[in-house]
Design a protein around this motif. Structure first.
Motif, PDB file in Angstrom:
ATOM      1  N   THR A  27      70.392  34.497 120.843  1.00 35.90           N
ATOM      2  CA  THR A  27      71.161  35.300 121.805  1.00 35.90           C
ATOM      3  C   THR A  27      70.616  35.146 123.214  1.00 35.90           C
ATOM      4  N   GLU A  28      69.339  34.797 123.310  1.00 40.35           N
ATOM      5  CA  GLU A  28      68.717  34.571 124.621  1.00 40.35           C
ATOM      6  C   GLU A  28      68.954  33.145 125.107  1.00 40.35           C
ATOM      7  N   GLN A  29      69.767  32.412 124.344  1.00 38.45           N
ATOM      8  CA  GLN A  29      70.181  31.049 124.696  1.00 38.45           C
ATOM      9  C   GLN A  29      68.991  30.094 124.837  1.00 38.45           C
ATOM     10  N   VAL A  30      68.030  30.247 123.927  1.00 39.87           N
ATOM     11  CA  VAL A  30      66.929  29.297 123.876  1.00 39.87           C
ATOM     12  C   VAL A  30      67.487  27.928 123.499  1.00 39.87           C
ATOM     13  N   ASP A  31      66.824  26.874 123.910  1.00 41.47           N
ATOM     14  CA  ASP A  31      67.276  25.512 123.614  1.00 41.47           C
ATOM     15  C   ASP A  31      67.138  25.235 122.123  1.00 41.47           C
ATOM     16  N   VAL A  32      68.273  25.151 121.437  1.00 42.76           N
ATOM     17  CA  VAL A  32      68.264  24.965 119.992  1.00 42.76           C
ATOM     18  C   VAL A  32      67.806  23.565 119.610  1.00 42.76           C
ATOM     19  N   GLU A  33      67.800  22.646 120.584  1.00 46.29           N
ATOM     20  CA  GLU A  33      67.383  21.275 120.312  1.00 46.29           C
ATOM     21  C   GLU A  33      65.939  21.003 120.735  1.00 46.29           C
ATOM     22  N   ALA A  34      65.173  22.046 121.005  1.00 47.40           N
ATOM     23  CA  ALA A  34      63.749  21.862 121.306  1.00 47.40           C
ATOM     24  C   ALA A  34      63.056  21.202 120.120  1.00 47.40           C
ATOM     25  N   ILE A  35      62.060  20.373 120.407  1.00 43.57           N
ATOM     26  CA  ILE A  35      61.387  19.620 119.339  1.00 43.57           C
ATOM     27  C   ILE A  35      59.904  19.946 119.283  1.00 43.57           C
ATOM     28  N   ASP A  36      59.313  19.695 118.118  1.00 38.17           N
ATOM     29  CA  ASP A  36      57.865  19.833 117.964  1.00 38.17           C
ATOM     30  C   ASP A  36      57.204  18.476 118.162  1.00 38.17           C
ATOM     31  N   ASP A  37      55.918  18.384 117.851  1.00 36.77           N
ATOM     32  CA  ASP A  37      55.166  17.150 118.097  1.00 36.77           C
ATOM     33  C   ASP A  37      55.658  15.981 117.252  1.00 36.77           C
ATOM     34  N   SER A  38      56.395  16.289 116.185  1.00 32.26           N
ATOM     35  CA  SER A  38      56.926  15.231 115.321  1.00 32.26           C
ATOM     36  C   SER A  38      58.361  14.859 115.686  1.00 32.26           C
ATOM     37  N   GLY A  39      58.884  15.516 116.729  1.00 23.10           N
ATOM     38  CA  GLY A  39      60.264  15.254 117.125  1.00 23.10           C
ATOM     39  C   GLY A  39      61.279  16.026 116.310  1.00 23.10           C
ATOM     40  N   ARG A  40      60.813  16.997 115.522  1.00 20.81           N
ATOM     41  CA  ARG A  40      61.729  17.779 114.688  1.00 20.81           C
ATOM     42  C   ARG A  40      62.346  18.919 115.483  1.00 20.81           C
ATOM     43  N   THR A  41      63.638  19.117 115.304  1.00 21.62           N
ATOM     44  CA  THR A  41      64.291  20.308 115.831  1.00 21.62           C
ATOM     45  C   THR A  41      64.162  21.439 114.810  1.00 21.62           C
ATOM     46  N   ALA A  42      64.597  22.631 115.232  1.00 19.72           N
ATOM     47  CA  ALA A  42      64.585  23.770 114.317  1.00 19.72           C
ATOM     48  C   ALA A  42      65.469  23.497 113.094  1.00 19.72           C
ATOM     49  N   LEU A  43      66.556  22.777 113.298  1.00 21.68           N
ATOM     50  CA  LEU A  43      67.442  22.452 112.172  1.00 21.68           C
ATOM     51  C   LEU A  43      66.722  21.604 111.138  1.00 21.68           C
ATOM     52  N   MET A  44      65.957  20.629 111.575  1.00 17.52           N
ATOM     53  CA  MET A  44      65.212  19.803 110.632  1.00 17.52           C
ATOM     54  C   MET A  44      64.212  20.658 109.850  1.00 17.52           C
ATOM     55  N   VAL A  45      63.546  21.577 110.535  1.00 18.17           N
ATOM     56  CA  VAL A  45      62.593  22.460 109.853  1.00 18.17           C
ATOM     57  C   VAL A  45      63.319  23.289 108.797  1.00 18.17           C
ATOM     58  N   ALA A  46      64.488  23.821 109.156  1.00 20.45           N
ATOM     59  CA  ALA A  46      65.254  24.628 108.210  1.00 20.45           C
ATOM     60  C   ALA A  46      65.692  23.805 107.002  1.00 20.45           C
ATOM     61  N   VAL A  47      66.102  22.568 107.253  1.00 16.97           N
ATOM     62  CA  VAL A  47      66.507  21.698 106.150  1.00 16.97           C
ATOM     63  C   VAL A  47      65.321  21.428 105.232  1.00 16.97           C
ATOM     64  N   GLN A  48      64.172  21.106 105.789  1.00 14.10           N
ATOM     65  CA  GLN A  48      62.999  20.795 104.974  1.00 14.10           C
ATOM     66  C   GLN A  48      62.546  21.991 104.153  1.00 14.10           C
ATOM     67  N   ARG A  49      62.808  23.196 104.645  1.00 15.16           N
ATOM     68  CA  ARG A  49      62.488  24.407 103.888  1.00 15.16           C
ATOM     69  C   ARG A  49      63.598  24.760 102.901  1.00 15.16           C
ATOM     70  N   ASN A  50      64.695  24.033 102.937  1.00 13.05           N
ATOM     71  CA  ASN A  50      65.871  24.312 102.115  1.00 13.05           C
ATOM     72  C   ASN A  50      66.357  25.744 102.342  1.00 13.05           C
ATOM     73  N   ASP A  51      66.349  26.141 103.596  1.00  9.82           N
ATOM     74  CA  ASP A  51      66.798  27.473 103.997  1.00  9.82           C
ATOM     75  C   ASP A  51      68.265  27.350 104.422  1.00  9.82           C
ATOM     76  N   VAL A  52      69.161  27.492 103.466  1.00 11.75           N
ATOM     77  CA  VAL A  52      70.580  27.224 103.714  1.00 11.75           C
ATOM     78  C   VAL A  52      71.149  28.179 104.755  1.00 11.75           C
ATOM     79  N   ALA A  53      70.788  29.454 104.669  1.00 14.93           N
ATOM     80  CA  ALA A  53      71.307  30.427 105.630  1.00 14.93           C
ATOM     81  C   ALA A  53      70.876  30.070 107.046  1.00 14.93           C
TER      82      ALA A  53
END
Length: 389
Positions: A27-53
């Motif tokens: 809601t604070e409009q943070v950059d959803v495509e921000a990456i970590d040191d491995s180049g992963r976005t938050a979406l990649m982290v969620a996928v790797q955790r199998n967090d479907v929601a």
């Protein structure tokens, strides 16, 4: 709050499964495509955790299922490689490039077939992942399922699914060999019958009903049908297998383990069931139990390359590359002409920072396939990393 700190916090909140904090940051409009040191976005982290929601929430916020991390892996392909069917389908609906490939030239379908993630194979096909795509090793999904499979019930179902979906049987790998050749060489009799249209398989009547229910996603009813049949035919291995499979498909892994363990009591020589028990423990995040099941299968198998290879694969997923290297060293000693084994060994060596050893390993693959650009690219990357150190 500083925007970079917010972006870091988004990744951390997703890693922790903190949905409330993720919602607040979005809601604070943070950059959803921000990456970590491995180049992963938050979406990649969620996928790797199998967090479907969480995957669904991030996609709704505009996260890109085609973003590549530093290893050229996308969230969509990652879902295929880990057997996360629901996330894969959500990302396809959100505009994922279903024909995209990883750094090995494989679509999401290839690793799904390699690891016998049957539901994910079905999902890949349903969203339009090309069925006959060939990766940089010269393999299609069908070839992977045969070469890296054991011909057991699960892999036979993967092969049958691909075959019935129109997979081309006579695609040749870089050695000029087809899936039929490998099925015959490895004595995968059921797979061979599927690929040559000679399968005569009078199934238990309960399985016909259960498979029809599973085809429409009613896993619970499918499991109940098989369980009822087991009450009068408790030693039937096919029923025990499908009971375990339908239970596992619902996340009922403890119950699935009971069915697979019963099958091993009935027929201890049916070693494929150790692969299924290992899969249950993997899904339960009980890695040491999973590794032990791989070991049991390997110890009892006369030709244990199947179990050792998949154990090594799992160790790489766990980041335990040193142990993976030890296994691959055994495999290349036994099968010095397997360029894929040399390649995987080199990959793990590079992950350990052992770049000179990685170069030496990949040079063996180059000797076996001199014209394969993948190996030369890998060697050049390892040489670059060696120069930097």
């Amino acid at each position: 709050m500083d925007s970079k700190l917010e972006q870091h916090e988004l990744l951390q909140a997703v890693q922790e499964g903190n949905s409330a904090r993720v919602a607040q940051l979005l809601t604070e409009q943070v950059d959803v495509e921000a990456i970590d040191d491995s180049g992963r976005t938050a979406l990649m982290v969620a996928v790797q955790r199998n967090d479907v929601a969480m995957v669904e929430r991030l996609l709704a916020a505009g996260s890109d299922p085609n973003h590549r991390d530093h290893t050229e892996l996308t969230p969509f392909i990652c879902a295929g490689a880990n057997g996360f069917s629901t996330s894969l389908e959500l990302m396809a609906q959100a505009g994922a490039d279903v024909a995209s490939v990883n750094r090995f030239g494989g679509t999401a379908l290839l690793p799904a077939a390699e690891k016998a993630y049957l539901r994910t194979v079905e999902s890949c096909l349903s969203v339009g992942v090309p069925i006959d795509h060939v990766n940089y090793l010269g393999w299609s999904a069908l070839l992977e399922a045969v070469i890296l499979g054991d011909g057991g019930r699960l892999y036979a179902d993967v092969v049958q699914t691909l075959y019935e979906a129109g997979a081309t049987v006579d695609i040749q790998d870089f050695d000029g060999k087809t899936a039929i050749y490998y099925a015959d060489e490895q004595k995968q009799n059921r797979v061979l019958e599927i690929l040559t249209d000679t399968l005569e398989d009078p199934q238990h009547p309960a399985l016909l009903e259960a498979k029809a229910l599973a085809a429409i996603g009613d896993w619970n009813s499918a499991a109940q049908v098989v369980q009822t049949a087991l009450e009068s035919d408790g030693d039937n291995l096919d029923l025990l297998y499908y009971s375990g499979y339908y239970l596992a498909s619902q996340g009922r892994f403890e119950e699935a383990l009971e069915q697979y363990s019963r099958a091993l009591e009935v027929a201890p020589e049916e070693l494929e069931f150790y692969f299924y028990t290992a899969g249950c423990y993997r899904s339960m995040n009980q890695s040491e139990h999973a590794l032990l099941e791989f070991d049991k299968g390997a110890e009892l198998s006369a030709e244990n390359s199947f179990f050792l290879y998949h154990k090594s694969n799992y160790l790489r997923e766990l980041g335990r590359h040193g142990e993976a290297v030890d296994i691959m060293a055994m495999l290349v000693d036994r099968h010095p002409s397997r360029y894929d084994f040399w390649f995987h060994k080199a990959n793990s060596l590079r992950s350990l920072g052992r770049h000179q050893d990685a170069i030496e390993a990949i040079e063996y693959a180059i000797q076996l396939q001199p014209n394969n650009p993948l190996y030369r690219k890998h060697k050049a990357q390892s040489e670059h990393l060696l120069e930097q150190n």
